[in-house]
Design an enzyme around this catalytic site. Structure first.
Site, PDB file in Angstrom:
ATOM      1  N   GLU A  81      11.805  -5.675  -9.493  1.00 51.95           N
ATOM      2  CA  GLU A  81      10.992  -4.522  -9.883  1.00 51.95           C
ATOM      3  C   GLU A  81      11.842  -3.554 -10.709  1.00 51.95           C
ATOM      4  O   GLU A  81      12.641  -2.790 -10.134  1.00 51.95           O
ATOM      5  CB  GLU A  81      10.485  -3.780  -8.643  1.00 51.95           C
ATOM      6  CG  GLU A  81       9.584  -4.590  -7.760  1.00 51.95           C
ATOM      7  CD  GLU A  81       8.676  -3.708  -6.922  1.00 51.95           C
ATOM      8  OE1 GLU A  81       7.469  -3.789  -7.101  1.00 51.95           O
ATOM      9  OE2 GLU A  81       9.200  -2.908  -6.129  1.00 51.95           O
ATOM     10  N   GLY A 127       1.563  -2.520  -6.329  1.00 48.91           N
ATOM     11  CA  GLY A 127       1.364  -1.245  -5.641  1.00 48.91           C
ATOM     12  C   GLY A 127      -0.045  -0.736  -5.855  1.00 48.91           C
ATOM     13  O   GLY A 127      -0.985  -1.186  -5.201  1.00 48.91           O
ATOM     14  N   GLY A 146       4.851   2.196 -10.792  1.00 47.20           N
ATOM     15  CA  GLY A 146       3.874   3.286 -10.866  1.00 47.20           C
ATOM     16  C   GLY A 146       3.445   3.604 -12.284  1.00 47.20           C
ATOM     17  O   GLY A 146       2.731   4.575 -12.524  1.00 47.20           O
ATOM     18  N   TRP A 195       0.831  -1.220   0.000  1.00 44.41           N
ATOM     19  CA  TRP A 195       0.000   0.000   0.000  1.00 44.41           C
ATOM     20  C   TRP A 195       0.859   1.261   0.000  1.00 44.41           C
ATOM     21  O   TRP A 195       0.349   2.354  -0.147  1.00 44.41           O
ATOM     22  CB  TRP A 195      -0.901   0.024   1.231  1.00 44.41           C
ATOM     23  CG  TRP A 195      -1.987  -1.012   1.252  1.00 44.41           C
ATOM     24  CD1 TRP A 195      -2.239  -1.973   0.313  1.00 44.41           C
ATOM     25  CD2 TRP A 195      -2.974  -1.188   2.275  1.00 44.41           C
ATOM     26  NE1 TRP A 195      -3.321  -2.730   0.688  1.00 44.41           N
ATOM     27  CE2 TRP A 195      -3.798  -2.278   1.892  1.00 44.41           C
ATOM     28  CE3 TRP A 195      -3.257  -0.536   3.483  1.00 44.41           C
ATOM     29  CZ2 TRP A 195      -4.861  -2.718   2.674  1.00 44.41           C
ATOM     30  CZ3 TRP A 195      -4.316  -0.981   4.262  1.00 44.41           C
ATOM     31  CH2 TRP A 195      -5.118  -2.049   3.863  1.00 44.41           C
ATOM     32  N   LYS A 196       2.140   1.121   0.250  1.00 47.35           N
ATOM     33  CA  LYS A 196       3.047   2.273   0.414  1.00 47.35           C
ATOM     34  C   LYS A 196       2.461   3.201   1.489  1.00 47.35           C
ATOM     35  O   LYS A 196       1.927   2.711   2.473  1.00 47.35           O
ATOM     36  CB  LYS A 196       3.263   2.978  -0.925  1.00 47.35           C
ATOM     37  CG  LYS A 196       3.680   1.984  -2.026  1.00 47.35           C
ATOM     38  CD  LYS A 196       4.192   2.649  -3.256  1.00 47.35           C
ATOM     39  CE  LYS A 196       4.577   1.578  -4.272  1.00 47.35           C
ATOM     40  NZ  LYS A 196       5.148   2.126  -5.481  1.00 47.35           N
ATOM     41  N   HIS A 234      13.089  -1.678  -1.079  1.00 47.11           N
ATOM     42  CA  HIS A 234      12.270  -1.115  -2.166  1.00 47.11           C
ATOM     43  C   HIS A 234      13.008   0.090  -2.749  1.00 47.11           C
ATOM     44  O   HIS A 234      13.625   0.865  -2.026  1.00 47.11           O
ATOM     45  CB  HIS A 234      10.892  -0.703  -1.630  1.00 47.11           C
ATOM     46  CG  HIS A 234       9.921  -0.396  -2.730  1.00 47.11           C
ATOM     47  ND1 HIS A 234       9.961   0.775  -3.448  1.00 47.11           N
ATOM     48  CD2 HIS A 234       8.912  -1.135  -3.260  1.00 47.11           C
ATOM     49  CE1 HIS A 234       8.998   0.745  -4.363  1.00 47.11           C
ATOM     50  NE2 HIS A 234       8.355  -0.411  -4.268  1.00 47.11           N
TER      51      HIS A 234
HETATM   52  P1  PGA Z   1       3.002  -0.392  -8.916  1.00 44.76           P
HETATM   53  O1  PGA Z   1       4.069  -0.407  -7.706  1.00 44.76           O
HETATM   54  O2  PGA Z   1       2.293  -1.711  -8.907  1.00 44.76           O
HETATM   55  O3  PGA Z   1       2.087   0.765  -8.603  1.00 44.76           O
HETATM   56  O4  PGA Z   1       3.788  -0.178 -10.169  1.00 44.76           O
HETATM   57  C1  PGA Z   1       4.832  -1.563  -7.440  1.00 44.76           C
HETATM   58  C2  PGA Z   1       5.771  -1.313  -6.288  1.00 44.76           C
HETATM   59  O5  PGA Z   1       6.340  -0.227  -6.155  1.00 44.76           O
HETATM   60  O6  PGA Z   1       6.007  -2.227  -5.470  1.00 44.76           O
END
Ligand code: PGA
Length: 246
Positions: free
Chosen positions: A158, A224, A164, A7-8, A89
């Site tokens: 990633e 995310g 994002g 969820w950040k 991350h």
């Molecule tokens: P995202 O983010 O799915 O919005 O691209 C992934 C993440 O940063 O872990």
């Protein structure tokens, strides 16, 4: 398959009870791991402990010693039911200057306490254009994992340029990188490296996840934005579990 929700620092726009109720009964064919901000860990655990949804954190202190103002220890995380923790991350590496030594210490603290680290690695767009993807990824594994035994570790690949973004890396690209990571893990640990699930993250959505699943050897997803609403996250999970396993 592991499907991780990161969820950040977002606040989700539905009650936690609604969110977790939506995910119930989906968990059988995949290990679903939801990583809310620290403040919601305890509530999330209370809402899920009867189910198989695991709760993860997005960070941990790099030391067990309590003189670390503002930090949360691995022991405290375990006390509120945390089973997994995201470490390394790219947002923390770039915006909070987390270096490989700190990430390594976090991994060691987690393993001491019995929490599984989800280690994120990935290359920047300019690493890719300058042909340094292999080198960057190999260094990321060596500097953070080194001699740490591989059992209990999950790896999340990633590509920083896809995080994002509306679209992920292509399956061909991801499969190539999975090959690089697997070769390096094999060189570091031999046959034990097979125990490490490798997840993909960056731009994963319900409408592209089936395509990414065509990648040989993929162990799951780190998501995310799609995980911020239970309906989109549920739709992604349903798509994943409907695919034949490779
Ligand atoms: P995202 O983010 O799915 O919005 O691209 C992934 C993440 O940063 O872990």
């Amino acid at each position: 398959m592991h499907i991780v929700a990161n969820w950040k620092m977002n606040q989700i726009h539905e009650p936690l009870t609604t969110y977790f109720n939506q995910l119930k009964k989906l968990e059988d064919k995949a290990e679903i791991i939801v990583c809310p901000p620290y403040l919601y860990l305890s509530t999330a655990h209370n809402l899920t402990h009867d189910d198989k949804i695991a709760i993860g954190s997005q960070n941990v202190a790099s030391d067990h010693h309590p003189s670390l103002t503002g930090e949360i220890s691995a022991q405290m995380l375990r006390d509120v039911g945390v089973k997994y923790t995201i470490v390394g991350h790219s947002e923390r590496r770039t915006m909070l200057a987390e270096d490989p030594e700190m990430i390594r210490k976090k991994i060691l603290c987690l393993l001491d306490i019995g929490i599984k680290p989800i280690l994120c690695v990935g290359e920047r767009a300019d690493d890719n254009t300058s042909g340094k993807t292999r080198q960057v990824l190999e260094e990321a594994l060596e500097s953070t994992l080194g001699t740490i035994p591989p059992s209990q570790i999950l790896l999340a690949y990633e590509p920083i340029w896809a995080i994002g973004m509306p679209a992920p890396a292509t399956p061909t690209y991801i499969e190539n990188v999975l090959g690089i990571l697997t070769e390096k893990l094999n060189a570091m640990w031999g046959g034990d490296a097979r125990k490490i699930p490798i997840l993909y993250g960056g731009g994963v959505k319900p409408d592209n996840v089936a395509e990414i699943m065509t990648c040989q050897g993929l162990g799951g997803f780190l998501c995310g934005s799609v995980s911020l609403k239970s309906d989109s996250f549920k739709s992604l999970i349903q798509t994943v579990i409907a695919q034949p396993s490779k």
